[in-house]
Design a protein around this motif. Structure first.
Motif, mmCIF file in Angstrom:
data_model
loop_
_atom_site.group_PDB
_atom_site.id
_atom_site.type_symbol
_atom_site.label_atom_id
_atom_site.label_comp_id
_atom_site.label_asym_id
_atom_site.label_seq_id
_atom_site.Cartn_x
_atom_site.Cartn_y
_atom_site.Cartn_z
ATOM 1 N N GLN A 213 0.788 -1.342 0.086
ATOM 2 C CA GLN A 213 0.212 -0.125 -0.093
ATOM 3 C C GLN A 213 0.889 1.082 -0.021
ATOM 4 O O GLN A 213 0.465 2.134 -0.729
ATOM 5 N N ILE A 214 2.003 1.175 0.816
ATOM 6 C CA ILE A 214 2.961 2.650 0.873
ATOM 7 C C ILE A 214 3.661 2.628 -0.870
ATOM 8 O O ILE A 214 3.596 3.696 -1.288
ATOM 9 N N ALA A 215 3.910 1.507 -1.113
ATOM 10 C CA ALA A 215 4.578 1.584 -2.647
ATOM 11 C C ALA A 215 3.399 2.106 -3.633
ATOM 12 O O ALA A 215 3.654 2.792 -4.565
ATOM 13 N N LEU A 216 1.968 1.649 -3.166
ATOM 14 C CA LEU A 216 1.185 2.042 -4.646
ATOM 15 C C LEU A 216 1.047 3.474 -4.260
ATOM 16 O O LEU A 216 0.605 4.228 -5.255
ATOM 17 N N GLY A 217 1.048 4.151 -3.051
ATOM 18 C CA GLY A 217 0.647 5.450 -2.799
ATOM 19 C C GLY A 217 1.788 6.164 -3.723
ATOM 20 O O GLY A 217 1.322 7.273 -4.258
ATOM 21 N N GLY A 218 2.949 5.885 -3.574
ATOM 22 C CA GLY A 218 4.160 6.483 -4.364
ATOM 23 C C GLY A 218 3.976 6.357 -5.605
ATOM 24 O O GLY A 218 4.355 7.278 -6.343
ATOM 25 N N TRP A 219 3.364 5.123 -6.243
ATOM 26 C CA TRP A 219 3.480 4.800 -7.614
ATOM 27 C C TRP A 219 2.053 5.717 -8.279
ATOM 28 O O TRP A 219 2.242 6.188 -9.226
ATOM 29 N N VAL A 220 1.197 5.969 -7.513
ATOM 30 C CA VAL A 220 0.042 6.934 -7.823
ATOM 31 C C VAL A 220 0.544 8.311 -7.937
ATOM 32 O O VAL A 220 0.434 8.948 -9.024
ATOM 33 N N SER A 221 1.208 8.567 -6.988
ATOM 34 C CA SER A 221 1.994 10.106 -7.021
ATOM 35 C C SER A 221 2.678 10.222 -8.174
ATOM 36 O O SER A 221 2.884 11.329 -8.979
ATOM 37 N N TYR B 233 0.966 10.295 -11.386
ATOM 38 C CA TYR B 233 0.142 11.650 -11.498
ATOM 39 C C TYR B 233 -1.243 10.830 -11.802
ATOM 40 O O TYR B 233 -2.195 11.326 -12.620
ATOM 41 N N ALA B 234 -1.322 9.752 -11.004
ATOM 42 C CA ALA B 234 -2.874 8.912 -11.282
ATOM 43 C C ALA B 234 -3.869 9.195 -10.235
ATOM 44 O O ALA B 234 -4.888 8.556 -10.108
ATOM 45 N N VAL B 235 -3.625 10.190 -9.326
ATOM 46 C CA VAL B 235 -4.601 10.534 -8.670
ATOM 47 C C VAL B 235 -6.200 11.137 -9.251
ATOM 48 O O VAL B 235 -7.169 10.482 -8.495
ATOM 49 N N LEU B 236 -6.055 11.583 -10.432
ATOM 50 C CA LEU B 236 -7.332 12.097 -10.900
ATOM 51 C C LEU B 236 -7.877 11.079 -11.985
ATOM 52 O O LEU B 236 -8.666 11.294 -12.868
#
Length: 208
Positions: A51-59, A62-65
């Protein structure tokens, strides 16, 4: 004795969190090492680390939106997703491994996976914190976990609804770091608290 008391109150899953993320003090006796090794195989540590790695991968991507609503993603519970390109690690930013522009479906796969994992991790942390609140010496950090998990949910949702404003994005990342520190604090108190304070729930503790 301390670990046994915690195990009696929160059960094996409570240990799985701390053992899985590698925060428990290293056990010294053989039976404890064997027990901790079995718990480490439970997979929750890999889930939390993922989950920590996924959060970094989202950022990073730029997949937040990529998903514009909640709880559905673009109006669908399971939208079209491209996991192969979304989770291809060795590629240029914004590109696929083949050198093409990354697709929206790939970004959706990144966002949706992080969101889905978050539901599991948040549910587990809420359950664990509520169990740990029974212990007087663990009540304050457990309350901190409950508060930060709530803040993480609010800031994560706000990033989607408010189109990723920078202050909220920073708060979400900072909340993740604070949550990790709280888990370290809980581990320290579980591993090193005096048995009389850590083993017995507050309601059953004998007066000093």
């Amino acid at each position: 004795v301390v670990r046994q008391g915690i195990d009696d109150q929160i059960g094996r899953p409570g240990h799985e969190l701390f053992v899985g993320i590698g925060l428990f003090a290293r056990p010294t006796d053989r039976s404890s090492r064997q027990l901790f090794r079995r718990l480490d195989d439970s997979g929750f540590g890999r889930l939390r680390g993922g989950q920590i790695a996924l959060g970094g991968w989202v950022s990073t991507n730029y997949a937040v939106l990529a998903c514009t609503d909640f709880p559905t993603c673009n109006g669908q519970w399971i939208p079209p997703m491209d996991f192969a390109h979304g989770f291809h690690l060795w590629r240029a930013l914004g590109m696929t491994g083949d050198g093409d522009m990354i697709t929206q479906d790939a970004l959706v796969a990144i966002h949706w996976t992080h969101r889905t994992f978050a539901i599991v991790v948040v549910a587990y942390l809420l359950w664990l914190a509520l169990k740990l609140r029974r212990f007087e010496s663990l009540r304050r950090p457990a309350n901190g976990v409950l508060l930060v998990v709530l803040i993480q949910f609010i800031t994560g949702l706000s990033n989607i609804v408010l189109q990723w404003p920078l202050p909220i994005a920073v708060a979400h990342n900072g909340g993740a770091a604070i949550l990790l520190l709280l888990l370290v604090m809980l581990n320290f108190r579980i591993a090193y608290s005096r048995p009389g304070r850590a083993v017995l729930p507050a309601r059953d503790a004998a007066p000093a």
